[in-house]
Motif scaffolding. Structure first.
Motif, PDB file in Angstrom:
ATOM      1  N   SER A 153       0.817  -1.222   0.000  1.00  0.00           N
ATOM      2  CA  SER A 153       0.000   0.000   0.000  1.00  0.00           C
ATOM      3  C   SER A 153       0.848   1.267   0.000  1.00  0.00           C
ATOM      4  N   LEU A 154       2.143   1.140   0.240  1.00  0.00           N
ATOM      5  CA  LEU A 154       3.005   2.323   0.361  1.00  0.00           C
ATOM      6  C   LEU A 154       2.987   3.231  -0.872  1.00  0.00           C
ATOM      7  N   PRO A 155       3.044   2.693  -2.096  1.00  0.00           N
ATOM      8  CA  PRO A 155       3.013   3.608  -3.259  1.00  0.00           C
ATOM      9  C   PRO A 155       1.753   4.467  -3.298  1.00  0.00           C
ATOM     10  N   HIS A 156       0.610   3.894  -2.915  1.00  0.00           N
ATOM     11  CA  HIS A 156      -0.638   4.655  -2.898  1.00  0.00           C
ATOM     12  C   HIS A 156      -0.582   5.749  -1.828  1.00  0.00           C
ATOM     13  N   ILE A 182      -0.704   9.918  -2.558  1.00  0.00           N
ATOM     14  CA  ILE A 182      -1.711  10.807  -1.955  1.00  0.00           C
ATOM     15  C   ILE A 182      -1.040  11.885  -1.110  1.00  0.00           C
ATOM     16  N   LEU A 183      -0.012  11.517  -0.368  1.00  0.00           N
ATOM     17  CA  LEU A 183       0.686  12.505   0.460  1.00  0.00           C
ATOM     18  C   LEU A 183       1.321  13.597  -0.388  1.00  0.00           C
ATOM     19  N   ILE A 184       1.938  13.220  -1.493  1.00  0.00           N
ATOM     20  CA  ILE A 184       2.565  14.206  -2.362  1.00  0.00           C
ATOM     21  C   ILE A 184       1.515  15.141  -2.961  1.00  0.00           C
ATOM     22  N   ASN A 185       0.400  14.577  -3.398  1.00  0.00           N
ATOM     23  CA  ASN A 185      -0.651  15.397  -4.000  1.00  0.00           C
ATOM     24  C   ASN A 185      -1.300  16.324  -2.984  1.00  0.00           C
ATOM     25  N   SER A 186      -1.321  15.892  -1.713  1.00  0.00           N
ATOM     26  CA  SER A 186      -1.954  16.726  -0.677  1.00  0.00           C
ATOM     27  C   SER A 186      -1.181  18.008  -0.448  1.00  0.00           C
ATOM     28  N   LEU A 187       0.074  18.054  -0.898  1.00  0.00           N
ATOM     29  CA  LEU A 187       0.897  19.243  -0.674  1.00  0.00           C
ATOM     30  C   LEU A 187       0.774  20.260  -1.794  1.00  0.00           C
ATOM     31  N   THR A 188      -0.029  19.951  -2.799  1.00  0.00           N
ATOM     32  CA  THR A 188      -0.141  20.881  -3.926  1.00  0.00           C
ATOM     33  C   THR A 188      -0.999  22.093  -3.601  1.00  0.00           C
ATOM     34  N   SER A 189      -1.783  21.995  -2.511  1.00  0.00           N
ATOM     35  CA  SER A 189      -2.643  23.114  -2.126  1.00  0.00           C
ATOM     36  C   SER A 189      -1.895  24.077  -1.221  1.00  0.00           C
ATOM     37  N   PHE A 214       9.003   8.381   4.267  1.00  0.00           N
ATOM     38  CA  PHE A 214       8.605   9.523   3.442  1.00  0.00           C
ATOM     39  C   PHE A 214       8.831  10.860   4.152  1.00  0.00           C
ATOM     40  N   ALA A 215       9.127  10.832   5.442  1.00  0.00           N
ATOM     41  CA  ALA A 215       9.150  12.066   6.232  1.00  0.00           C
ATOM     42  C   ALA A 215      10.198  13.062   5.746  1.00  0.00           C
TER      43      ALA A 215
END
Length: 475
Positions: free
Chosen positions: A95-98, A102-109, A129-130
């Protein structure tokens, strides 16, 4: 201009007990701090557990808490004959790639700032990922501060003790903790040649690198452990924030008013019934099942027993429950002889409404930490019957440390015999010893309630963590 929200990502493991506890923590934190945004990642093996589906479907969640159901991982993608523990671990890894995407995309805002990653101890891989995300790292620890302290001391114990832990003849002293025996150390480290022992050592080494722990306990319950941990660490150990008791308080079974167990409990005198349950996956052997049944009968005490079919494994897991009727494994004539004394419920019943019921006076438990916390919350004394994981540590804490439990003795074959079962039940439910235990549990219940009040120790710990997360602006 829109105010920046502090964003926290919480990643559970697929283990149901950990999943339920970390989700309850997330709900409480989100309610206390509505200016935070929480994303709660749920790894899924095959399908979401029914009990957790019920939580998602029946509750009104805080608007700032977003459960994220990750794509289910199929058992067909697992190695042949993989054990349940390996299946859970691989579920998280696959599940790590998913999660990363999502974490990377959450930072676009521009209106969101990811401040911390909070991981389950069995989901530590996500903390890799931290560095890229420039976040703080925390672990939500769904057990006691004592168990956490023991984990931090495991490498030292490995160096100090040359034999298998179960064979070590002396008591083990860990600062601030109740004395334990080698056999009381977590079950996965009892065999030094096993891969799980090495994995646990690696996990505990990694514990040193995180910024803090959120522990499902409260200061008044484990103050000496917390103080000793802080003094011994001298700033080198991560910070501990005791945020418990974290346990569901509003759960109601659909149609519970028509449930056989509830109708039966309603007819029983106050505090007269012993509730017996070994958690979602705990099981007994056929021999031990017979002894427990006959011990209950011998005691003459009222009982409500949530029973699983016998197994040679002490932990078959919630999702691996056998559909076979467990009642047919009871001693011949037992149900007929005890029909006025007790009730046996096959497979499952909702624990919180049962513990909350006025007729319940004791809990024969496997001492999973969720069950311990729920017992404390509802003031129900315990008969400790640990089976696996860190449950013997929990049993030592509640029986020898807090003195709110009795721990039956086993014979040379590791069986609790019927006479011992009857004796311990009578001690808890009828004798002066049980009354003293009940009084201590009542005090602990009051302390637990105070800890989560507006000015309570656990609420203050939540606020301290919130301030740390809010003020953090990247590495």
């Amino acid at each position: 201009m829109e105010k920046t929200k502090t964003h926290i990502a919480v990643v559970s493991s697929p283990w149901f007990s950990n999943l339920a506890s970390s989700f309850e923590f997330s709900k409480r934190f989100a309610n206390l701090h509505p200016n935070f945004q929480l994303s709660f990642f749920i790894p899924i093996l095959e399908s979401l557990p029914d009990a957790f589906k019920s939580i998602l479907e029946t509750e009104t969640l805080p608007t700032n808490l977003n459960p994220i159901l990750l794509p289910p991982i199929s058992k067909d993608d697992m190695p042949p004959n993989a054990e349940p523990v390996l299946q859970k671990k691989l579920t998280l890894i696959k599940s790590l790639p998913h999660i990363h995407h999502i974490l990377i995309n959450s930072l676009t805002s521009n209106s969101t700032h990811l401040s911390a990653l909070v991981a389950d101890p069995f989901a530590l891989e996500v903390l890799d990922f931290a560095k890229q995300l420039k976040t703080l790292t925390f672990i939500y620890f769904a057990s006691s501060a004592m168990a956490l302290s023991v984990f931090f001391h495991l490498p030292k114990l490995h160096d100090m003790i040359s034999c298998e832990f179960r064979d070590f003849p002396k008591t083990i002293r860990i600062p601030g903790c109740v004395q334990i025996r080698g056999i009381d150390l977590p079950e996965p480290v009892q065999d030094r040649s096993s891969p799980t022992d090495e994995e646990f050592l690696e996990m505990t080494q990694r514990f040193h690198s995180v910024d803090g722990f959120l522990v499902n306990s409260f200061l008044e319950m484990e103050e000496s452990t917390v103080k000793a941990f802080a003094n011994e660490g001298k700033g080198n150990f991560p910070l501990l924030y005791l945020v418990g008791p974290v346990a569901e308080t509003k759960y109601e079974e659909k149609g519970s008013s028509d449930s056989k167990w509830l109708r039966w409990l309603e007819k029983q005198p106050p505090k007269s019934v012993l509730y017996i349950c070994f958690g979602g996956g705990g099981t007994l052997s056929q021999h031990q099942t017979n002894e427990l049944a006959l011990g209950l009968e011998l005691s003459g005490n009222k009982f409500l027993w949530v029973m699983r079919a016998p197994s040679n494994s002490v932990n078959v897991g919630l999702e691996h429950a056998d559909d076979e009727d467990p009642l047919k494994f009871l001693p011949e004539g037992f149900l007929e002889r005890t029909k006025e004394q007790g009730l046996v419920v096959p497979l499952w019943a909702p624990q919180i409404p049962i513990l909350h019921h006025s007729s319940i006076g004791g809990f024969l438990s496997h001492c999973g930490w969720n069950s311990v916390i729920e017992s404390v919350q509802y003031g129900v004394p315990i008969i400790a019957w640990p089976l696996f994981a860190e449950q013997r540590l929990n049993a030592a804490l509640v029986s020898n440390g807090l003195k709110v439990a009795l721990w039956p003795k086993v014979n040379e074959n590791e069986i609790v015999e019927r006479e011992e079962i009857s004796k311990v039940i009578k001690s808890l439910m009828e004798d002066e010893e049980g009354k003293e235990i009940y009084r201590r549990m009542e005090c602990l219940k009051e302390a637990a309630a105070n800890a989560v009040k507006d000015d309570g120790s656990s609420t203050k710990a939540m606020h301290e963590v919130a301030m740390l997360w809010k003020n953090f602006r990247g590495i």
